[in-house]
Motif scaffolding. Sequence first.
Motif, short mmCIF file in Angstrom:
data_model
loop_
_atom_site.label_atom_id
_atom_site.label_comp_id
_atom_site.label_asym_id
_atom_site.label_seq_id
_atom_site.Cartn_x
_atom_site.Cartn_y
_atom_site.Cartn_z
N PHE A 1 -72.40 23.15 39.67
CA PHE A 1 -73.32 24.11 40.02
C PHE A 1 -73.53 24.91 40.84
N GLY A 2 -73.70 26.70 41.18
CA GLY A 2 -73.60 27.39 42.17
C GLY A 2 -74.77 27.31 43.10
N VAL A 3 -74.60 28.15 44.41
CA VAL A 3 -75.88 28.37 45.02
C VAL A 3 -76.23 29.80 45.75
N ALA A 4 -76.45 30.37 45.56
CA ALA A 4 -76.96 31.60 45.67
C ALA A 4 -78.23 32.63 45.37
N ASP A 5 -78.22 33.54 46.25
CA ASP A 5 -79.87 34.54 46.27
C ASP A 5 -79.46 35.10 44.96
N MET A 6 -79.67 34.72 43.93
CA MET A 6 -79.47 35.32 42.59
C MET A 6 -80.34 36.97 42.56
N ASP A 7 -82.23 36.68 43.33
CA ASP A 7 -82.99 37.47 42.89
C ASP A 7 -82.68 38.10 44.09
N GLY A 8 -82.18 38.32 44.92
CA GLY A 8 -82.52 39.14 46.05
C GLY A 8 -84.01 39.22 47.30
N TRP B 1 -79.81 30.10 35.30
CA TRP B 1 -79.68 29.89 36.84
C TRP B 1 -81.73 29.39 37.21
N PHE B 2 -82.35 28.47 38.24
CA PHE B 2 -82.98 28.06 38.54
C PHE B 2 -83.69 28.87 39.50
N GLU B 3 -85.06 29.65 39.02
CA GLU B 3 -85.41 30.05 40.77
C GLU B 3 -86.69 29.59 41.56
N ASN B 4 -86.01 29.53 43.24
CA ASN B 4 -86.50 29.08 44.14
C ASN B 4 -87.43 29.79 44.56
N PRO B 5 -88.82 29.12 44.48
CA PRO B 5 -90.51 29.37 44.62
C PRO B 5 -90.50 29.07 46.30
N GLY B 6 -89.76 29.16 47.22
CA GLY B 6 -89.47 29.02 48.34
C GLY B 6 -90.13 27.30 48.71
N LEU C 1 -69.06 40.10 43.62
CA LEU C 1 -67.91 40.28 43.30
C LEU C 1 -67.23 41.22 42.91
N ASN C 2 -68.42 42.23 42.41
CA ASN C 2 -67.53 44.06 42.85
C ASN C 2 -68.37 44.89 43.95
N GLY C 3 -68.94 43.98 45.13
CA GLY C 3 -70.02 45.20 45.44
C GLY C 3 -71.32 45.25 45.59
N ASP C 4 -71.67 45.39 44.36
CA ASP C 4 -72.61 46.14 44.35
C ASP C 4 -73.76 46.00 44.65
N GLY C 5 -74.00 44.97 45.31
CA GLY C 5 -75.43 43.91 45.74
C GLY C 5 -75.59 42.74 45.04
N ARG C 6 -75.17 42.50 43.50
CA ARG C 6 -75.53 41.40 42.58
C ARG C 6 -74.38 40.83 42.37
N ILE C 7 -75.87 38.98 42.30
CA ILE C 7 -74.64 38.06 42.38
C ILE C 7 -74.28 37.67 41.27
N ASP C 8 -72.45 37.70 40.58
CA ASP C 8 -72.25 37.49 39.73
C ASP C 8 -71.85 36.02 39.74
N VAL C 9 -71.85 35.46 38.45
CA VAL C 9 -71.61 34.15 38.53
C VAL C 9 -70.08 33.98 37.56
N VAL C 10 -69.06 32.84 37.96
CA VAL C 10 -68.35 32.72 38.02
C VAL C 10 -68.84 31.07 36.79
#
Length: 408
Positions: free
Chosen positions: A214-221, A246-251, A277-286
């Motif tokens: 699994f991955g860990v990242a700030d998907m929703d900014g 992806w599972f949204e972290n409620p904090g 991956l492409n520098g647009d500020g959004r999180i991509d998934v591999v």
Amino acid sequence: MRILKQLFLGAVAGAMFVLSACGPATESADQLPPADVPNTLSTEQWTYIQIDSTNVMWGEFDGPEWLRYFGLAAADFTGDGKLEIVTGRTVFRNPGGDMTGKWEKIDLAVNVDANLTYQLIGEKAPSILAEALPEVIRFSVDQNGDFTKGEVVARVPPTGHHNGQGYKTADLFPGKGDVEIIYASQGGLYVMDPTAALPWPVVLVGADASDEGFGVADMDGDGDLDLISGYRVPGLDAEVPTTVVWFENPGTMTPDWTRHQVGHTAFAIDRVEATDLNGDGRIDVVVAEERYPGLEPDATLWAFMASDTGFVRNAIVTQYSMNNLDLADLDQDGDEDILTAEHKGPDLALQLWKNDGAGHFTKQEIDRGKESHLGAQAFDMDGDGDLDIISIGWDQHQFVHLWRNDAK
């Protein structure tokens, strides 16, 4: 296919080869990067070092007899700036220098699958976490630099393979300071707080997530880290998850985080990582697919690129089963590259997919002929500022691999 020159140099702690990539890569995905994209660090020079050729497997000590270890981690337990390797029930001591010396093997004296290291604020050395599910066991470093007898710190349901194949540490709740422990296991994704009194509280945050990577990242900014994984859709084959979520972290460390869909794969989701991956500020998934028994080259490495309307699925390559995945900036040009290896097939190729910064990837083959499973992980093993690669196998479980980065 990139041509590799191999020169046998001899062995101190096992086989050592200098690997020099030469000639242009001829296989690419999506499109070749612009010719003027600079690499700030070469990724063409590698030395292969065989750390071990007699590594044991779980089934030599406990049932089931076919089971190997899934764990692989690295940490500096001595404070000398060099990383040791942790896998299964063994710690391999870094000999220092060019790392071609003998790697001392330290047995943790109990059959566990060590897969994580972590260090809390104020602690002098990292600790090891290991699974012998349902028990999660901690090994600390004592005042003499030795590992303590393992103590049970938490309990997590065992999987169909006994131990889980997904494990990470991350600071999930900003402001708290210390990291949390995340394990993928039967039932989904579990979070533990290593600062709590024993036994640690264990919370199922991602119900029905796969027990694979699994991955860990700030998907929703929103400033905290979310979890990305395969999802076992109720009623479908739990061993072949093909839905990415992806599972949204409620904090807060509460159960049943809100689930969001990313997309679908063709075959079983094995490894998952996420980054921009492409520098647009959004999180991509591999996502790397697993194929069992893996007799055909029909597993795909996918990039799910975030867009305004969702995720766009792009195939990077289709080849033999890839049970290995890491994201790291190996050429230090400011974007994340993809590291993977074929677990099956005639080549068993270790591959770096170099990112041009726009999410287009070109393959560089680093080596071949060395089977990897839950390996191909990037660490700066010798503290020289560039990333090396370590790996373990399943079919060839007795080998522990290191590729030293000789970047110039």
